[in-house]
Enzyme design. Sequence first.
Site, PDB file in Angstrom:
ATOM      1  N   SER A  80      24.630  37.887 -71.392  1.00 22.04           N
ATOM      2  CA  SER A  80      25.463  39.044 -71.042  1.00 22.04           C
ATOM      3  C   SER A  80      26.789  38.592 -70.450  1.00 22.04           C
ATOM      4  O   SER A  80      26.861  37.540 -69.798  1.00 22.04           O
ATOM      5  CB  SER A  80      24.699  39.877 -70.013  1.00 22.04           C
ATOM      6  OG  SER A  80      25.565  40.779 -69.392  1.00 22.04           O
TER       7      SER A  80
ATOM      8  N   TYR B  23      19.436  40.759 -61.899  1.00 19.46           N
ATOM      9  CA  TYR B  23      19.434  40.801 -63.371  1.00 19.46           C
ATOM     10  C   TYR B  23      20.392  39.746 -63.924  1.00 19.46           C
ATOM     11  O   TYR B  23      20.031  38.949 -64.798  1.00 19.46           O
ATOM     12  CB  TYR B  23      19.830  42.209 -63.863  1.00 19.46           C
ATOM     13  CG  TYR B  23      20.221  42.215 -65.319  1.00 19.46           C
ATOM     14  CD1 TYR B  23      19.266  42.062 -66.315  1.00 19.46           C
ATOM     15  CD2 TYR B  23      21.566  42.353 -65.708  1.00 19.46           C
ATOM     16  CE1 TYR B  23      19.626  42.045 -67.660  1.00 19.46           C
ATOM     17  CE2 TYR B  23      21.932  42.340 -67.041  1.00 19.46           C
ATOM     18  CZ  TYR B  23      20.962  42.178 -68.015  1.00 19.46           C
ATOM     19  OH  TYR B  23      21.321  42.151 -69.340  1.00 19.46           O
TER      20      TYR B  23
ATOM     21  N   LYS C 277      19.934  36.048 -66.290  1.00 18.11           N
ATOM     22  CA  LYS C 277      20.652  35.635 -67.514  1.00 18.11           C
ATOM     23  C   LYS C 277      21.261  34.247 -67.303  1.00 18.11           C
ATOM     24  O   LYS C 277      21.182  33.369 -68.178  1.00 18.11           O
ATOM     25  CB  LYS C 277      21.751  36.639 -67.863  1.00 18.11           C
ATOM     26  CG  LYS C 277      21.232  37.993 -68.257  1.00 18.11           C
ATOM     27  CD  LYS C 277      20.443  37.922 -69.563  1.00 18.11           C
ATOM     28  CE  LYS C 277      19.793  39.220 -69.953  1.00 18.11           C
ATOM     29  NZ  LYS C 277      18.740  39.090 -70.944  1.00 18.11           N
TER      30      LYS C 277
HETATM   31  P1  NAD Z   1      15.624  47.202 -74.256  1.00 19.85           P
HETATM   32  O1  NAD Z   1      14.988  47.428 -72.918  1.00 19.85           O
HETATM   33  O2  NAD Z   1      15.829  48.377 -75.141  1.00 19.85           O
HETATM   34  O3  NAD Z   1      14.839  46.071 -75.063  1.00 19.85           O
HETATM   35  C1  NAD Z   1      14.111  45.052 -74.421  1.00 19.85           C
HETATM   36  C2  NAD Z   1      12.713  45.085 -75.012  1.00 19.85           C
HETATM   37  O4  NAD Z   1      11.940  44.037 -74.418  1.00 19.85           O
HETATM   38  C3  NAD Z   1      11.980  46.401 -74.737  1.00 19.85           C
HETATM   39  O5  NAD Z   1      11.496  46.903 -75.967  1.00 19.85           O
HETATM   40  C4  NAD Z   1      10.819  46.009 -73.814  1.00 19.85           C
HETATM   41  O6  NAD Z   1       9.677  46.801 -74.034  1.00 19.85           O
HETATM   42  C5  NAD Z   1      10.619  44.549 -74.179  1.00 19.85           C
HETATM   43  N1  NAD Z   1      10.047  43.681 -73.147  1.00 19.85           N
HETATM   44  C6  NAD Z   1      10.454  43.517 -71.863  1.00 19.85           C
HETATM   45  N2  NAD Z   1       9.698  42.577 -71.274  1.00 19.85           N
HETATM   46  C7  NAD Z   1       8.794  42.137 -72.181  1.00 19.85           C
HETATM   47  C8  NAD Z   1       7.739  41.178 -72.159  1.00 19.85           C
HETATM   48  N3  NAD Z   1       7.453  40.473 -71.077  1.00 19.85           N
HETATM   49  N4  NAD Z   1       7.020  40.984 -73.306  1.00 19.85           N
HETATM   50  C9  NAD Z   1       7.294  41.696 -74.435  1.00 19.85           C
HETATM   51  N5  NAD Z   1       8.277  42.619 -74.495  1.00 19.85           N
HETATM   52  C10 NAD Z   1       9.018  42.824 -73.378  1.00 19.85           C
HETATM   53  O7  NAD Z   1      17.031  46.477 -73.975  1.00 19.85           O
HETATM   54  P2  NAD Z   1      18.228  46.172 -74.960  1.00 19.85           P
HETATM   55  O8  NAD Z   1      19.378  46.992 -74.512  1.00 19.85           O
HETATM   56  O9  NAD Z   1      17.778  46.225 -76.347  1.00 19.85           O
HETATM   57  O10 NAD Z   1      18.535  44.681 -74.533  1.00 19.85           O
HETATM   58  C11 NAD Z   1      17.955  43.575 -75.204  1.00 19.85           C
HETATM   59  C12 NAD Z   1      18.343  42.313 -74.452  1.00 19.85           C
HETATM   60  O11 NAD Z   1      19.774  42.252 -74.382  1.00 19.85           O
HETATM   61  C13 NAD Z   1      17.832  42.264 -73.020  1.00 19.85           C
HETATM   62  O12 NAD Z   1      17.480  40.938 -72.731  1.00 19.85           O
HETATM   63  C14 NAD Z   1      19.050  42.673 -72.216  1.00 19.85           C
HETATM   64  O13 NAD Z   1      19.029  42.126 -70.923  1.00 19.85           O
HETATM   65  C15 NAD Z   1      20.168  42.066 -73.036  1.00 19.85           C
HETATM   66  N6  NAD Z   1      21.462  42.724 -72.818  1.00 19.85           N
HETATM   67  C16 NAD Z   1      21.551  44.086 -72.987  1.00 19.85           C
HETATM   68  C17 NAD Z   1      22.773  44.707 -72.758  1.00 19.85           C
HETATM   69  C18 NAD Z   1      22.894  46.209 -72.893  1.00 19.85           C
HETATM   70  O14 NAD Z   1      23.893  46.773 -72.408  1.00 19.85           O
HETATM   71  N7  NAD Z   1      21.985  46.907 -73.562  1.00 19.85           N
HETATM   72  C19 NAD Z   1      23.893  43.960 -72.378  1.00 19.85           C
HETATM   73  C20 NAD Z   1      23.766  42.582 -72.240  1.00 19.85           C
HETATM   74  C21 NAD Z   1      22.536  41.974 -72.461  1.00 19.85           C
END
Ligand code: NAD
Length: 336
Positions: free
Chosen positions: A124, A149, A153
């Site tokens: 991120s 958080y 990362k």
């Molecule tokens: P999201 O919460 O929709 O997707 C994450 C998925 O991981 C979920 O489906 C959740 O059920 C699953 N999960 C969490 N812990 C788990 C575990 N221990 N075992 C199996 N599944 C697990 O989030 P997103 O927005 O799709 O983000 C995906 C990744 O991108 C994350 O790592 C997030 O930190 C990163 N990210 C997101 C953003 C954003 O703005 N959406 C920005 C930067 C980074």
Amino acid sequence: MKVLLTGGAGYIGSHTCVELLNQGFEAVIADDFSNSKPEAVKRITEITGKNVDLYPIDICGKVALTKLFEEQKIDAVIHFAGFKAVGESCQKPLMYYRNNLDATLTLLEVMKEFNVNKIVFSSSATVYGENNPIPYVETMPITGCTNPYGWTKLMIEQILKDTANADPDLSAVLLRYFNPIGAHPSGRIGEDPSGIPNNLLPYVAKVATGKLPKLGIFGDDYDTVDGTGVRDYIHVVDLARGHVAALQYADTHKGVEAINLGSGKGHSVLEVVNTFTRVNNIPVPYEIKPRRAGDLPEFYANAEKAKELLGWEVEYTLEDMCRDLWNWQSNNPDGY
Ligand code: NAD
Ligand code: UDP
């Protein structure tokens, strides 16, 4: 190539899975549905006409993850799984460190055991912290974050760097996302946050449906174009395309690369709200509220490295993002 998507039922994972399947990759999803629904996986198949093997498992558990690797011949991993709410991470830091770090450590151990040596990780822009000047460039020092958080990362980036240093066969791409918004143009998959959304666009969408009365804009006295906060918004389908490009890069290069995925342009909160209103012809009532603690006034990406190394750049505009978000939200007012 068969790709494991940890957290593949989530917002970014589901869109990436669609792009992978459309480009001829095979996909396997491991997700414990802690922040997503199985329906998202059904809709991936509906959009692409292709099947995905789904493992409803917590990837912190080594036994279950090992079984997956025994059953599937995985060639590469895209690691999305993790908790992602900044505010919640300040209230429950141990839950965040436990899940995000354990998931990664278990995954890397099992990958090593099965000689899988390509990984793309969801990092991120938050790793740039508070003190780097904008636009953010990958060569800037990464020294600290403002919340647990963000620290997860940063720590996972370090874990991947150390692992690659010790293992010359490993390819790791650390994708530093800016602000992903929007939804698949089909309107069948999109972001489905539980409870009251924290992020700007999901909140705007709920106000537009009438489920929330008005948007609070956190501060109009920043030193920005119109006083409101500026971010680099990226269409989730562009972000998904970036993962496919990163995977192709990891297939032919060893070592670690951190790469920004952003548009290189900033938009203010008011610009976003006005664009949403204009393209969808829906009013979004708002009021100016005090600044939100911990918010930076402005940041956006230098997107040159993604262009040079991955041959990737954004294709969708802010108008597209607002239109596709509303298409998803209005067709699925209660999410999945
Ligand atoms: P999201 O919460 O929709 O997707 C994450 C998925 O991981 C979920 O489906 C959740 O059920 C699953 N999960 C969490 N812990 C788990 C575990 N221990 N075992 C199996 N599944 C697990 O989030 P997103 O927005 O799709 O983000 C995906 C990744 O991108 C994350 O790592 C997030 O930190 C990163 N990210 C997101 C953003 C954003 O703005 N959406 C920005 C930067 C980074
Ligand atoms: N924002 C806002 N009202 C909201 C949510 C967000 O004014 O209800 C602003 C926030 O201050 C920031 C921008 O919108 O300037 C993007 O916030 P978001 O939480 O979506 O992303 P992040 O702050 O993590 O970049």
